[in-house]
Write an enzyme that holds these catalytic residues in place. Sequence first.
Site, PDB file in Angstrom:
ATOM      1  N   HIS A  21       0.883  -1.171   0.000  1.00 24.77           N
ATOM      2  CA  HIS A  21       0.000   0.000   0.000  1.00 24.77           C
ATOM      3  C   HIS A  21       0.915   1.212   0.000  1.00 24.77           C
ATOM      4  CE1 HIS A  21      -4.014   1.608   0.394  1.00 24.77           C
ATOM      5  NE2 HIS A  21      -3.649   2.376   1.405  1.00 24.77           N
ATOM      6  N   LYS A 166     -10.026   6.283  -3.868  1.00 17.57           N
ATOM      7  CA  LYS A 166      -9.075   7.318  -3.449  1.00 17.57           C
ATOM      8  C   LYS A 166      -7.713   6.917  -3.999  1.00 17.57           C
ATOM      9  CE  LYS A 166      -7.335   8.485   1.212  1.00 17.57           C
ATOM     10  NZ  LYS A 166      -7.781   9.020   2.513  1.00 17.57           N
ATOM     11  N   LYS A 168      -3.523   7.674  -3.989  1.00 16.43           N
ATOM     12  CA  LYS A 168      -2.490   8.259  -3.140  1.00 16.43           C
ATOM     13  C   LYS A 168      -1.431   8.915  -4.026  1.00 16.43           C
ATOM     14  CE  LYS A 168      -3.490   7.168   1.127  1.00 16.43           C
ATOM     15  NZ  LYS A 168      -3.719   8.241   2.098  1.00 16.43           N
ATOM     16  N   ASP A 197      -5.411  11.783  -2.246  1.00  8.69           N
ATOM     17  CA  ASP A 197      -4.813  12.157  -0.960  1.00  8.69           C
ATOM     18  C   ASP A 197      -3.314  12.330  -1.178  1.00  8.69           C
ATOM     19  OD1 ASP A 197      -4.095  12.563   1.650  1.00  8.69           O
ATOM     20  OD2 ASP A 197      -4.852  10.647   2.413  1.00  8.69           O
ATOM     21  N   GLU A 223      -7.336  15.747  -0.811  1.00 10.51           N
ATOM     22  CA  GLU A 223      -7.050  15.595   0.620  1.00 10.51           C
ATOM     23  C   GLU A 223      -5.623  16.008   0.949  1.00 10.51           C
ATOM     24  OE1 GLU A 223      -8.367  11.802   2.018  1.00 10.51           O
ATOM     25  OE2 GLU A 223      -7.163  11.867   3.848  1.00 10.51           O
ATOM     26  N   ASP A 248      -7.039  16.593   6.511  1.00 12.01           N
ATOM     27  CA  ASP A 248      -6.863  15.343   7.265  1.00 12.01           C
ATOM     28  C   ASP A 248      -5.827  15.576   8.368  1.00 12.01           C
ATOM     29  OD1 ASP A 248      -6.765  12.815   8.255  1.00 12.01           O
ATOM     30  OD2 ASP A 248      -5.869  11.873   6.496  1.00 12.01           O
ATOM     31  N   LYS A 272     -11.131  11.104  12.414  1.00  7.33           N
ATOM     32  CA  LYS A 272     -10.523   9.806  12.740  1.00  7.33           C
ATOM     33  C   LYS A 272     -10.516   9.677  14.253  1.00  7.33           C
ATOM     34  CE  LYS A 272      -7.606   9.505   8.638  1.00  7.33           C
ATOM     35  NZ  LYS A 272      -6.273   9.478   8.037  1.00  7.33           N
ATOM     36  N   GLU A 326     -14.127   5.884   4.582  1.00 12.59           N
ATOM     37  CA  GLU A 326     -13.080   5.034   3.995  1.00 12.59           C
ATOM     38  C   GLU A 326     -12.769   3.892   4.973  1.00 12.59           C
ATOM     39  OE1 GLU A 326      -9.715   7.691   3.478  1.00 12.59           O
ATOM     40  OE2 GLU A 326      -9.419   7.863   5.635  1.00 12.59           O
TER      41      GLU A 326
HETATM   42  C1  MUC Z   1      -4.775   8.796   5.128  1.00 13.57           C
HETATM   43  O1  MUC Z   1      -3.900   9.615   5.092  1.00 13.57           O
HETATM   44  O2  MUC Z   1      -5.868   9.198   4.874  1.00 13.57           O
HETATM   45  C2  MUC Z   1      -6.570   6.360   4.679  1.00 13.57           C
HETATM   46  C3  MUC Z   1      -6.808   5.623   3.589  1.00 13.57           C
HETATM   47  C4  MUC Z   1      -5.578   5.211   3.067  1.00 13.57           C
HETATM   48  O3  MUC Z   1      -5.369   4.526   2.080  1.00 13.57           O
HETATM   49  O4  MUC Z   1      -4.599   5.720   3.821  1.00 13.57           O
HETATM   50  C5  MUC Z   1      -5.169   6.309   4.951  1.00 13.57           C
HETATM   51  C6  MUC Z   1      -4.450   7.408   5.536  1.00 13.57           C
HETATM   52 MG    MG Z   2      -5.355  11.254   4.510  1.00 16.84          MG
END
Ligand code: MUC
Ligand code: MG
Length: 372
Positions: A21, A166, A168, A197, A223, A248, A272, A326
Amino acid sequence: MPAIIESITTQLVDLPTIRPHRLSMTTMACQTLVIVRLRTSDGIEGIGEGTTIGGLSYSAESPESIKCNIDAWMAPLLIGQPADNINALMARLDRHVRGNAIARSALETALLDSQGKRLGVSVAELLGGAVHKHLAVLWTLASGDTQKDIDEAFQRLDERRHQQFKLKLGANALRDDLRHVESICAALDGRAGVQVDINQAWDEATAVQGIAALEAAGVALIEQPISARNVCGLTRLANRFRVPMLADEAVQDTGDGLTLLSAGFSGAFALKIAKAGGPRGALALARTAQAGGIGLYGGTMLEGTIGTAASLHAWSALPSLEWGTEMFGPLLLKDDIVTEGLRYHEFGVDLPRGPGLGIALDEDRLRFYSRP
Ligand code: MUC
Ligand code: MG
């Protein structure tokens, strides 16, 4: 005679992920959960979970510090106290402990689970009652490979497991990241929503360039593009673009919520339980957001089933979560340490039924994955 807290134990549990991941600051092949077991004089055991991402790469707490600080400092403040007054117990922690929101969240979860079991009600009921029993859940595409991500998205859509994704960003050069997003948006066009994000990886100038392109590609939500400490910058970006910004890392608790609102931030907040020191703090932040007209998003620290269930009980108590959730953490893990996992179906997940969290530990698998 109220039940007394007799013992609090912690275990580090390492669970492999189904695939690497990839985030801007780390690549995870394994997730480490800190499992808390809180036993009381009436024979009840409450369970909780404190989890972060990538050792110290997400926050100032690591799995090892969570365990150590609970064992050495926080558990002794709770042991010997009546178990049935969670407000009083958390106020006691507040008086003597600074920071350590993830450790606090694990303890508060165990206290809520314990009290729910004692009263025969769910954690959601302890928090005022569930408004929703099924919550929308997105999936993060983060294999690091564009075609693999597209294949994964279609698989999730076909299974009717997720219809929002989502991505990254921030680990690659901006040009490469933009090409990645544009390919995925084009492949999923009309079938699923895409949000991104950046986990603080960009400076503001890069963010202005990046967000303009992401907006044009049809991305729904951006994000944490820049540093959590740059509240003015995040506010400027929220005012500059039509696509909303999701705070976040910048919004841990009500204090940060107030700071962002005072700065004139418009956009959304990722809640969170791990950031806010537990479900009650996350709901307090939600109320602050609602008062300021800010939309909500049910966020994860990629917790396992216990932390995810605790979050779901909290999110279920909110009248609305404009940006969904999520809460897919358990699905990223190859195995679990509970007897019965959460039920994911129809692009969301069911709220587990109580008492407490409605989750039971599988002792064999817990032993297998626990650090010696
Ligand atoms: C984050 O930063 O949001 C949430 C989903 C994901 O894939 O990583 C997290 C952390
Ligand atoms: Mg995040």
